[in-house]
Design a protein around this motif. Structure first.
Motif, PDB file in Angstrom:
ATOM      1  N   SER A  43       0.844  -1.189   0.000  1.00  0.00           N
ATOM      2  CA  SER A  43       0.000   0.000   0.000  1.00  0.00           C
ATOM      3  C   SER A  43       0.885   1.247   0.000  1.00  0.00           C
ATOM      4  O   SER A  43       2.049   1.200   0.410  1.00  0.00           O
ATOM      5  CB  SER A  43      -0.896   0.000   1.234  1.00  0.00           C
ATOM      6  OG  SER A  43      -0.111   0.157   2.397  1.00  0.00           O
ATOM      7  N   GLU A  67       0.785   3.747   1.981  1.00  0.00           N
ATOM      8  CA  GLU A  67       1.180   4.064   3.361  1.00  0.00           C
ATOM      9  C   GLU A  67       2.384   3.223   3.791  1.00  0.00           C
ATOM     10  O   GLU A  67       3.310   3.711   4.437  1.00  0.00           O
ATOM     11  CB  GLU A  67       0.011   3.828   4.324  1.00  0.00           C
ATOM     12  CG  GLU A  67      -1.147   4.769   4.137  1.00  0.00           C
ATOM     13  CD  GLU A  67      -2.106   4.305   3.063  1.00  0.00           C
ATOM     14  OE1 GLU A  67      -2.003   3.132   2.606  1.00  0.00           O
ATOM     15  OE2 GLU A  67      -2.951   5.120   2.651  1.00  0.00           O
ATOM     16  N   GLU A  68       2.378   1.948   3.423  1.00  0.00           N
ATOM     17  CA  GLU A  68       3.485   1.067   3.793  1.00  0.00           C
ATOM     18  C   GLU A  68       4.767   1.452   3.065  1.00  0.00           C
ATOM     19  O   GLU A  68       5.847   1.452   3.657  1.00  0.00           O
ATOM     20  CB  GLU A  68       3.117  -0.383   3.476  1.00  0.00           C
ATOM     21  CG  GLU A  68       4.105  -1.394   4.004  1.00  0.00           C
ATOM     22  CD  GLU A  68       3.689  -2.826   3.692  1.00  0.00           C
ATOM     23  OE1 GLU A  68       4.493  -3.714   4.003  1.00  0.00           O
ATOM     24  OE2 GLU A  68       2.616  -3.040   3.124  1.00  0.00           O
ATOM     25  N   ALA A  81       5.539   4.457   1.948  1.00  0.00           N
ATOM     26  CA  ALA A  81       6.006   5.710   2.548  1.00  0.00           C
ATOM     27  C   ALA A  81       6.687   5.439   3.886  1.00  0.00           C
ATOM     28  O   ALA A  81       7.702   6.062   4.219  1.00  0.00           O
ATOM     29  CB  ALA A  81       4.839   6.675   2.727  1.00  0.00           C
ATOM     30  N   GLY A  82       6.150   4.498   4.648  1.00  0.00           N
ATOM     31  CA  GLY A  82       6.768   4.147   5.929  1.00  0.00           C
ATOM     32  C   GLY A  82       8.130   3.504   5.772  1.00  0.00           C
ATOM     33  O   GLY A  82       9.006   3.650   6.628  1.00  0.00           O
ATOM     34  N   ARG A 131       5.526  10.112   5.878  1.00  0.00           N
ATOM     35  CA  ARG A 131       4.118   9.940   6.195  1.00  0.00           C
ATOM     36  C   ARG A 131       3.308  10.577   5.090  1.00  0.00           C
ATOM     37  O   ARG A 131       3.662  11.630   4.568  1.00  0.00           O
ATOM     38  CB  ARG A 131       3.759  10.656   7.497  1.00  0.00           C
ATOM     39  CG  ARG A 131       3.867   9.815   8.723  1.00  0.00           C
ATOM     40  CD  ARG A 131       3.345  10.515   9.979  1.00  0.00           C
ATOM     41  NE  ARG A 131       3.726  11.928  10.047  1.00  0.00           N
ATOM     42  CZ  ARG A 131       2.836  12.930  10.170  1.00  0.00           C
ATOM     43  NH1 ARG A 131       1.554  12.685  10.217  1.00  0.00           N
ATOM     44  NH2 ARG A 131       3.252  14.173  10.238  1.00  0.00           N
ATOM     45  N   LEU A 132       2.214   9.941   4.727  1.00  0.00           N
ATOM     46  CA  LEU A 132       1.337  10.531   3.734  1.00  0.00           C
ATOM     47  C   LEU A 132       0.559  11.679   4.372  1.00  0.00           C
ATOM     48  O   LEU A 132       0.183  11.611   5.544  1.00  0.00           O
ATOM     49  CB  LEU A 132       0.374   9.487   3.178  1.00  0.00           C
ATOM     50  CG  LEU A 132       0.981   8.411   2.296  1.00  0.00           C
ATOM     51  CD1 LEU A 132      -0.096   7.429   1.856  1.00  0.00           C
ATOM     52  CD2 LEU A 132       1.644   9.014   1.085  1.00  0.00           C
ATOM     53  N   THR A 154      -2.490  14.061   5.427  1.00  0.00           N
ATOM     54  CA  THR A 154      -3.909  13.843   5.694  1.00  0.00           C
ATOM     55  C   THR A 154      -4.685  15.082   5.281  1.00  0.00           C
ATOM     56  O   THR A 154      -4.173  16.192   5.349  1.00  0.00           O
ATOM     57  CB  THR A 154      -4.148  13.554   7.196  1.00  0.00           C
ATOM     58  OG1 THR A 154      -3.630  14.657   7.949  1.00  0.00           O
ATOM     59  CG2 THR A 154      -3.448  12.276   7.620  1.00  0.00           C
ATOM     60  N   GLU A 208     -10.752  10.170   2.674  1.00  0.00           N
ATOM     61  CA  GLU A 208      -9.519   9.699   3.314  1.00  0.00           C
ATOM     62  C   GLU A 208      -9.869   8.668   4.392  1.00  0.00           C
ATOM     63  O   GLU A 208     -10.999   8.605   4.834  1.00  0.00           O
ATOM     64  CB  GLU A 208      -8.716  10.851   3.898  1.00  0.00           C
ATOM     65  CG  GLU A 208      -9.350  11.512   5.110  1.00  0.00           C
ATOM     66  CD  GLU A 208     -10.371  12.567   4.747  1.00  0.00           C
ATOM     67  OE1 GLU A 208     -11.123  12.920   5.635  1.00  0.00           O
ATOM     68  OE2 GLU A 208     -10.435  13.008   3.595  1.00  0.00           O
ATOM     69  N   LYS A 209      -8.906   7.938   4.786  1.00  0.00           N
ATOM     70  CA  LYS A 209      -9.117   6.897   5.797  1.00  0.00           C
ATOM     71  C   LYS A 209      -8.959   7.477   7.177  1.00  0.00           C
ATOM     72  O   LYS A 209      -8.162   8.247   7.492  1.00  0.00           O
ATOM     73  CB  LYS A 209      -8.117   5.758   5.578  1.00  0.00           C
ATOM     74  CG  LYS A 209      -8.383   5.001   4.321  1.00  0.00           C
ATOM     75  CD  LYS A 209      -7.406   3.860   4.193  1.00  0.00           C
ATOM     76  CE  LYS A 209      -7.660   3.130   2.890  1.00  0.00           C
ATOM     77  NZ  LYS A 209      -6.714   2.069   2.645  1.00  0.00           N
TER      78      LYS A 209
END
Length: 110
Positions: free
Chosen positions: A87, A89-90, A92-93, A98-99, A101, A109-110
């Motif tokens: 994903s 997010e993963e 980017a981590g 960090r993505l 917000t 958005e989540k």
């Protein structure tokens, strides 16, 4: 350095690599028997200078290099090989980011 090693040392190194690849039952493998037979067949004698012995020594050093390089390649491949689709997010981590917000809650958005 490899060209200065004795045939016995090269044989032991090849058998060590076979043991690392095949595990504790490496002595029952065809490769183990073949390597020992080849080293016994091309044993160094003091009576004559044999070109076949030099060729066999070169072939054994080349085979040893192949075994070591293959083992190192597999270790690096397992270490750095991708784990499939990730994903955002993963990903980017993984690189320490960090993505962003969306403030205000737009609903997507989540």
């Amino acid at each position: 350095m490899a060209s200065l090693s004795s045939p016995l040392r090269v044989c032991r190194e090849i058998l060590k690599e076979l043991r690392a690849i095949q595990g504790p039952s490496y002595k029952q493998s065809l490769a183990y028997n073949y390597v020992l037979d080849q080293f016994r067949k091309n044993k160094v004698t003091g009576e004559r200078y044999c070109r076949a012995q030099q060729e066999a020594r070169h072939a054994s050093l080349t085979y040893l290099c192949l075994l070591v390089s293959t083992r190192n390649h597999l270790a690096l491949h397992n270490l750095y090989h991708g784990k499939g689709e990730r994903s955002p997010e993963e990903v980017a981590g993984l690189v320490g980011l960090r993505l962003p917000t969306q403030p205000g809650g737009k609903g997507w958005e989540k």
